[in-house]
Design a protein around this motif. Structure first.
Motif, PDB file in Angstrom:
ATOM      1  N   VAL A 184       1.518  35.958   9.594  1.00  0.00           N
ATOM      2  CA  VAL A 184       2.483  36.433  10.584  1.00  0.00           C
ATOM      3  C   VAL A 184       3.093  35.268  11.353  1.00  0.00           C
ATOM      4  N   ALA A 185       4.258  35.525  11.924  1.00  0.00           N
ATOM      5  CA  ALA A 185       4.921  34.562  12.800  1.00  0.00           C
ATOM      6  C   ALA A 185       5.576  35.326  13.933  1.00  0.00           C
ATOM      7  N   VAL A 186       5.834  34.624  15.020  1.00  0.00           N
ATOM      8  CA  VAL A 186       6.511  35.217  16.169  1.00  0.00           C
ATOM      9  C   VAL A 186       7.841  34.499  16.363  1.00  0.00           C
ATOM     10  N   ILE A 187       8.906  35.283  16.414  1.00  0.00           N
ATOM     11  CA  ILE A 187      10.237  34.737  16.627  1.00  0.00           C
ATOM     12  C   ILE A 187      10.564  34.912  18.106  1.00  0.00           C
ATOM     13  N   GLY A 188      10.562  33.815  18.830  1.00  0.00           N
ATOM     14  CA  GLY A 188      10.755  33.852  20.282  1.00  0.00           C
ATOM     15  C   GLY A 188       9.467  33.484  20.992  1.00  0.00           C
ATOM     16  N   CYS A 189       9.462  32.362  21.711  1.00  0.00           N
ATOM     17  CA  CYS A 189       8.240  31.860  22.356  1.00  0.00           C
ATOM     18  C   CYS A 189       8.296  31.958  23.871  1.00  0.00           C
ATOM     19  N   GLY A 190       9.110  32.881  24.387  1.00  0.00           N
ATOM     20  CA  GLY A 190       9.120  33.119  25.830  1.00  0.00           C
ATOM     21  C   GLY A 190       7.858  33.853  26.250  1.00  0.00           C
ATOM     22  N   MET A 191       7.846  34.382  27.455  1.00  0.00           N
ATOM     23  CA  MET A 191       6.636  35.022  27.986  1.00  0.00           C
ATOM     24  C   MET A 191       6.118  36.129  27.074  1.00  0.00           C
ATOM     25  N   MET A 192       7.021  37.032  26.644  1.00  0.00           N
ATOM     26  CA  MET A 192       6.579  38.144  25.807  1.00  0.00           C
ATOM     27  C   MET A 192       6.192  37.647  24.422  1.00  0.00           C
ATOM     28  N   GLY A 193       6.904  36.670  23.899  1.00  0.00           N
ATOM     29  CA  GLY A 193       6.533  36.113  22.600  1.00  0.00           C
ATOM     30  C   GLY A 193       5.141  35.502  22.636  1.00  0.00           C
ATOM     31  N   ARG A 194       4.828  34.822  23.737  1.00  0.00           N
ATOM     32  CA  ARG A 194       3.491  34.238  23.864  1.00  0.00           C
ATOM     33  C   ARG A 194       2.424  35.331  23.971  1.00  0.00           C
ATOM     34  N   ASN A 195       2.785  36.474  24.558  1.00  0.00           N
ATOM     35  CA  ASN A 195       1.847  37.603  24.574  1.00  0.00           C
ATOM     36  C   ASN A 195       1.572  38.104  23.158  1.00  0.00           C
ATOM     37  N   HIS A 196       2.605  38.131  22.326  1.00  0.00           N
ATOM     38  CA  HIS A 196       2.405  38.530  20.931  1.00  0.00           C
ATOM     39  C   HIS A 196       1.477  37.535  20.226  1.00  0.00           C
ATOM     40  N   LEU A 197       1.683  36.252  20.444  1.00  0.00           N
ATOM     41  CA  LEU A 197       0.811  35.245  19.841  1.00  0.00           C
ATOM     42  C   LEU A 197      -0.638  35.445  20.289  1.00  0.00           C
TER      43      LEU A 197
END
Length: 315
Positions: free
Chosen positions: A13-26
């Motif tokens: 998996v990967a996360v597209i977008g490393c803002g606050m919510m993206g970091r929550n997904h990570l």
């Protein structure tokens, strides 16, 4: 969290977008079994550095540099969702798309159809459907008797998102929950009024009145200009009412007592992290080849009602 054991071959998996919510997904992906985090993508050097610092993930400035993956979370500004989803679906990649699915129901329907044709799993991040208070409320609805009304309030001082109206930003959560509780009927009437705050499209505070078949009325308020944070959902039936608190993850049934008294009965609710359960459902849907709990077709219905409300604005 998923109860399915980790598969022999982890999902990449990967996360597209490393803002606050993206970091929550990570953070949540790192807690789930059977997952290999391949990396994250963000054009912002600062966001990429923060993701690497916290999670130790490899980051990429552009999507074309991302290695082969099975699935992604799209956690980027709303205006980019449909374009990114289109690109990734055509590559055969399963997508968790943060809400809104797209900026219009028409665009959302195109993405949903594209996902079906490609045979990929598409889930949409209507997070409150995984809130344990909402899950518990749905299970006890029959105890309330035939429903009269639903009142939802989602109020805050400011939000992360500034590129869309508060209806698309916050109210869509409660539109989706209301539709789900009622079995996703077509609204028979809809009106909205609101206030403009910051220099953003549409309203920063809005209250909608939505009528459904059988005379059920939903009053939904959303704000990005309220000094206190409130997220509650009240459902009234002929026999009782129930109040769910999204933040506290509590549920109380209110029944008539003797005279004019009210008897309040707390419903046991196990506190859980909705995002963790949402991502677990997405991954399990991929493994089991089943629809996720929040499907793109449902997200399109939510967008259609949000569009109807935005069309009713007096701006």
């Amino acid at each position: 969290m998923s109860d399915i054991a980790a598969s022999p071959s982890p999902l990449r998996v990967a996360v597209i977008g490393c803002g606050m919510m993206g970091r929550n997904h990570l953070r949540c992906y790192a807690r789930l079994p059977g997952v290999e985090i391949v990396g994250a993508v963000d054009p912002s050097e600062a966001n990429r550095a923060e993701a690497t610092k916290i999670f130790g993930v490899t980051t990429f400035e552009t999507l074309d540099r991302l290695p082969k993956v099975d699935a992604v979370s799209i956690v980027t500004p709303s205006v980019t969702h449909a374009g990114l989803a289109d690109h990734l679906i055509r590559r055969g990649i399963h997508c968790m798309i943060e809400k809104p699915l797209a900026l219009s129901a028409e665009e959302g329907a195109r993405i949903a159809a594209l996902g079906k044709a490609a045979g990929v799993t598409l889930a949409v991040g209507h997070l409150e459907r995984f809130n344990p208070a909402v899950v518990a409320l749905k299970s006890i609805l029959p105890e309330l008797g035939p429903l009269h009304a639903i009142t939802a309030r989602r109020l805050a001082k400011a939000g992360r998102i500034t590129d869309v109206d508060v209806i698309d930003d916050l109210m869509v959560h409660d539109i989706d929950v209301v539709l789900d509780l009622l079995g996703r009927p077509e609204a028979v009437k809809a009106q909205v009024d609101g206030l403009r705050g910051a220099d953003v499209p549409g309203y920063d505070y809005a209250t909608a009145l939505v009528g459904f078949p059988g005379g059920i009325l939903a009053a939904i308020s959303a704000s990005r200009m309220t000094p206190i944070r409130i997220r509650t959902l009240e459902v009234l039936g002929t026999e009782a009412g129930a109040v769910a608190d999204y933040i506290a993850q509590t549920l109380v049934i209110r029944r008539p007592g003797e005279g004019s008294s009210v008897v309040e009965t707390p419903v046991p609710v196990e506190r859980r992290e909705p995002l963790l359960d949402e991502l677990a459902d997405f991954l399990d849907a991929i493994r089991d080849k089943r629809p996720p709990r929040v499907t793109p077709d449902q997200a399109v219905q939510t967008l259609a009602l949000a569009e109807r409300l935005k069309a009713a604005r007096d701006l």
